[in-house]
Design a protein around this motif. Sequence first.
Motif, PDB file in Angstrom:
ATOM      1  N   ALA A  92       1.035  -1.431   0.197  1.00  0.00           N
ATOM      2  CA  ALA A  92       0.151  -0.206   0.006  1.00  0.00           C
ATOM      3  C   ALA A  92       1.132   1.541   0.168  1.00  0.00           C
ATOM      4  CB  ALA A  92      -0.869   0.149   1.186  1.00  0.00           C
ATOM      5  N   ALA A  93       1.632   1.123   0.901  1.00  0.00           N
ATOM      6  CA  ALA A  93       2.796   2.062   0.526  1.00  0.00           C
ATOM      7  C   ALA A  93       3.244   2.553  -0.120  1.00  0.00           C
ATOM      8  CB  ALA A  93       4.090   1.963   2.053  1.00  0.00           C
ATOM      9  N   PHE A  94       3.725   1.492  -0.916  1.00  0.00           N
ATOM     10  CA  PHE A  94       4.353   1.874  -2.651  1.00  0.00           C
ATOM     11  C   PHE A  94       3.460   2.012  -3.766  1.00  0.00           C
ATOM     12  CE2 PHE A  94       5.269  -0.299  -6.263  1.00  0.00           C
ATOM     13  CZ  PHE A  94       7.145   0.452  -7.097  1.00  0.00           C
ATOM     14  N   ALA A  95       2.522   1.314  -3.447  1.00  0.00           N
ATOM     15  CA  ALA A  95       1.434   1.716  -4.623  1.00  0.00           C
ATOM     16  C   ALA A  95       0.894   3.570  -4.304  1.00  0.00           C
ATOM     17  CB  ALA A  95      -0.273   1.376  -4.523  1.00  0.00           C
ATOM     18  N   SER A  96       0.750   3.869  -2.944  1.00  0.00           N
ATOM     19  CA  SER A  96       0.393   4.980  -2.538  1.00  0.00           C
ATOM     20  C   SER A  96       1.459   6.072  -2.890  1.00  0.00           C
ATOM     21  CB  SER A  96       0.435   5.856  -0.930  1.00  0.00           C
ATOM     22  OG  SER A  96       1.267   5.354  -0.838  1.00  0.00           O
ATOM     23  N   ALA A  97       2.911   5.634  -3.168  1.00  0.00           N
ATOM     24  CA  ALA A  97       3.999   6.832  -2.932  1.00  0.00           C
ATOM     25  C   ALA A  97       4.056   7.288  -5.148  1.00  0.00           C
ATOM     26  CB  ALA A  97       5.202   5.835  -2.850  1.00  0.00           C
TER      27      ALA A  97
END
Length: 139
Positions: A92-97
Amino acid sequence: MSNATVYENLYNNMKNRFTVVNENAEYTLGEYMLMKAGKKQESTTLPAVRSSASANTAVVAFVKYVNDKLTVKTPPVKDKTIRAFPFRTAAAAFASALITCSLIISFGSVTAHTLNSDTPASIEIVEEIPESEFEAENK
Protein backbone atom coordinates in the motif's frame (compact mmCIF):
# COMPACT_ATOMS: atom_id res chain seq x y z
CA MET A 1 -39.27 -4.68 72.79
CA SER A 2 -35.83 -3.16 72.28
CA ASN A 3 -33.41 -3.78 69.46
CA ALA A 4 -30.92 -5.47 71.78
CA THR A 5 -33.32 -8.27 72.63
CA VAL A 6 -34.27 -8.74 68.97
CA TYR A 7 -30.62 -9.10 67.98
CA GLU A 8 -29.93 -11.38 70.95
CA ASN A 9 -32.86 -13.59 69.95
CA LEU A 10 -31.62 -13.68 66.36
CA TYR A 11 -28.09 -14.54 67.49
CA ASN A 12 -29.29 -17.31 69.80
CA ASN A 13 -31.56 -18.70 67.09
CA MET A 14 -28.73 -18.78 64.50
CA LYS A 15 -26.31 -20.24 67.05
CA ASN A 16 -28.74 -23.01 67.97
CA ARG A 17 -29.44 -23.82 64.32
CA PHE A 18 -25.82 -24.04 63.20
CA THR A 19 -24.33 -25.66 66.30
CA VAL A 20 -23.65 -29.38 66.13
CA VAL A 21 -23.39 -31.46 69.29
CA ASN A 22 -21.27 -34.55 68.85
CA GLU A 23 -19.85 -36.73 71.66
CA ASN A 24 -20.63 -34.17 74.35
CA ALA A 25 -18.85 -31.38 72.43
CA GLU A 26 -20.33 -28.39 70.65
CA TYR A 27 -19.06 -27.51 67.21
CA THR A 28 -20.03 -24.83 64.78
CA LEU A 29 -21.23 -26.13 61.45
CA GLY A 30 -17.97 -25.11 59.75
CA GLU A 31 -15.79 -26.76 62.40
CA TYR A 32 -17.84 -29.94 62.23
CA MET A 33 -17.59 -30.09 58.42
CA LEU A 34 -13.81 -29.58 58.59
CA MET A 35 -13.51 -32.24 61.21
CA LYS A 36 -15.54 -34.68 59.12
CA ALA A 37 -13.41 -33.88 56.07
CA GLY A 38 -10.30 -34.75 58.05
CA LYS A 39 -8.82 -31.28 57.98
CA LYS A 40 -7.60 -29.42 60.99
CA GLN A 41 -8.59 -25.79 61.24
CA GLU A 42 -5.62 -23.49 61.39
CA SER A 43 -5.65 -21.23 64.37
CA THR A 44 -4.05 -17.85 64.06
CA THR A 45 -2.45 -16.16 67.00
CA LEU A 46 -2.07 -12.81 65.31
CA PRO A 47 -4.37 -10.11 66.65
CA ALA A 48 -6.60 -8.24 64.26
CA VAL A 49 -5.55 -4.64 63.73
CA ARG A 50 -8.14 -2.02 63.07
CA SER A 51 -7.15 1.22 61.49
CA SER A 52 -8.55 4.47 62.80
CA ALA A 53 -8.34 6.00 59.31
CA SER A 54 -11.67 4.82 57.96
CA ALA A 55 -11.70 7.52 55.27
CA ASN A 56 -8.78 5.84 53.49
CA THR A 57 -10.58 2.52 53.17
CA ALA A 58 -13.02 3.90 50.59
CA VAL A 59 -10.19 5.29 48.48
CA VAL A 60 -8.20 2.07 48.82
CA ALA A 61 -11.25 0.00 47.88
CA PHE A 62 -11.88 2.19 44.84
CA VAL A 63 -8.24 1.97 43.71
CA LYS A 64 -8.24 -1.80 44.15
CA TYR A 65 -11.47 -2.07 42.17
CA VAL A 66 -10.10 0.02 39.30
CA ASN A 67 -6.79 -1.88 39.27
CA ASP A 68 -8.65 -5.18 39.28
CA LYS A 69 -10.77 -4.09 36.30
CA LEU A 70 -7.78 -2.76 34.36
CA THR A 71 -5.49 -5.75 34.80
CA VAL A 72 -5.26 -8.11 31.87
CA LYS A 73 -6.55 -11.46 33.04
CA THR A 74 -5.60 -13.44 29.94
CA PRO A 75 -3.28 -12.32 27.18
CA PRO A 76 -4.95 -11.69 23.83
CA VAL A 77 -4.88 -14.43 21.26
CA LYS A 78 -2.29 -13.87 18.54
CA ASP A 79 -3.97 -13.12 15.27
CA LYS A 80 -2.82 -15.09 12.25
CA THR A 81 -3.41 -12.18 9.87
CA ILE A 82 -0.63 -10.20 11.54
CA ARG A 83 1.88 -12.22 9.52
CA ALA A 84 0.52 -10.78 6.25
CA PHE A 85 0.23 -7.28 7.67
CA PRO A 86 3.78 -6.01 6.85
CA PHE A 87 3.51 -7.13 3.20
CA ARG A 88 0.13 -5.45 2.72
CA THR A 89 1.41 -2.28 4.37
CA ALA A 90 4.52 -2.20 2.20
CA ALA A 91 2.45 -2.75 -0.95
CA ALA A 92 0.00 0.00 0.00
CA ALA A 93 2.85 2.40 0.79
CA PHE A 94 4.52 1.64 -2.53
CA ALA A 95 1.28 2.16 -4.46
CA SER A 96 0.54 5.47 -2.75
CA ALA A 97 4.12 6.66 -3.35
CA LEU A 98 3.83 5.70 -7.03
CA ILE A 99 0.55 7.60 -7.42
CA THR A 100 1.91 10.65 -5.59
CA CYS A 101 5.07 10.75 -7.69
CA SER A 102 3.13 10.40 -10.94
CA LEU A 103 0.83 13.27 -9.96
CA ILE A 104 3.76 15.50 -9.01
CA ILE A 105 5.61 14.72 -12.25
CA SER A 106 2.52 15.31 -14.44
CA PHE A 107 1.68 18.64 -12.79
CA GLY A 108 5.34 19.63 -12.99
CA SER A 109 5.55 18.84 -16.70
CA VAL A 110 2.33 20.78 -17.42
CA THR A 111 3.70 23.78 -15.51
CA ALA A 112 7.07 23.59 -17.28
CA HIS A 113 5.37 23.35 -20.67
CA THR A 114 3.32 26.48 -20.02
CA LEU A 115 6.35 28.39 -18.79
CA ASN A 116 8.43 27.47 -21.85
CA SER A 117 5.84 28.46 -24.45
CA ASP A 118 6.75 31.43 -26.68
CA THR A 119 4.09 33.94 -25.77
CA PRO A 120 5.06 37.58 -26.16
CA ALA A 121 5.58 39.59 -23.02
CA SER A 122 3.38 42.39 -24.35
CA ILE A 123 0.74 42.51 -27.01
CA GLU A 124 0.84 45.37 -29.49
CA ILE A 125 -2.50 46.50 -30.87
CA VAL A 126 -2.49 48.67 -33.96
CA GLU A 127 -5.64 50.17 -35.37
CA GLU A 128 -5.61 51.18 -38.98
CA ILE A 129 -8.10 53.63 -40.32
CA PRO A 130 -8.66 53.63 -44.06
CA GLU A 131 -7.65 56.91 -45.78
CA SER A 132 -11.11 57.70 -47.03
CA GLU A 133 -12.49 57.75 -43.49
CA PHE A 134 -9.47 59.73 -42.25
CA GLU A 135 -10.02 62.43 -44.82
CA ALA A 136 -13.73 62.57 -44.07
CA GLU A 137 -13.09 63.11 -40.39
CA ASN A 138 -10.49 65.87 -40.90
CA LYS A 139 -12.64 68.02 -43.19
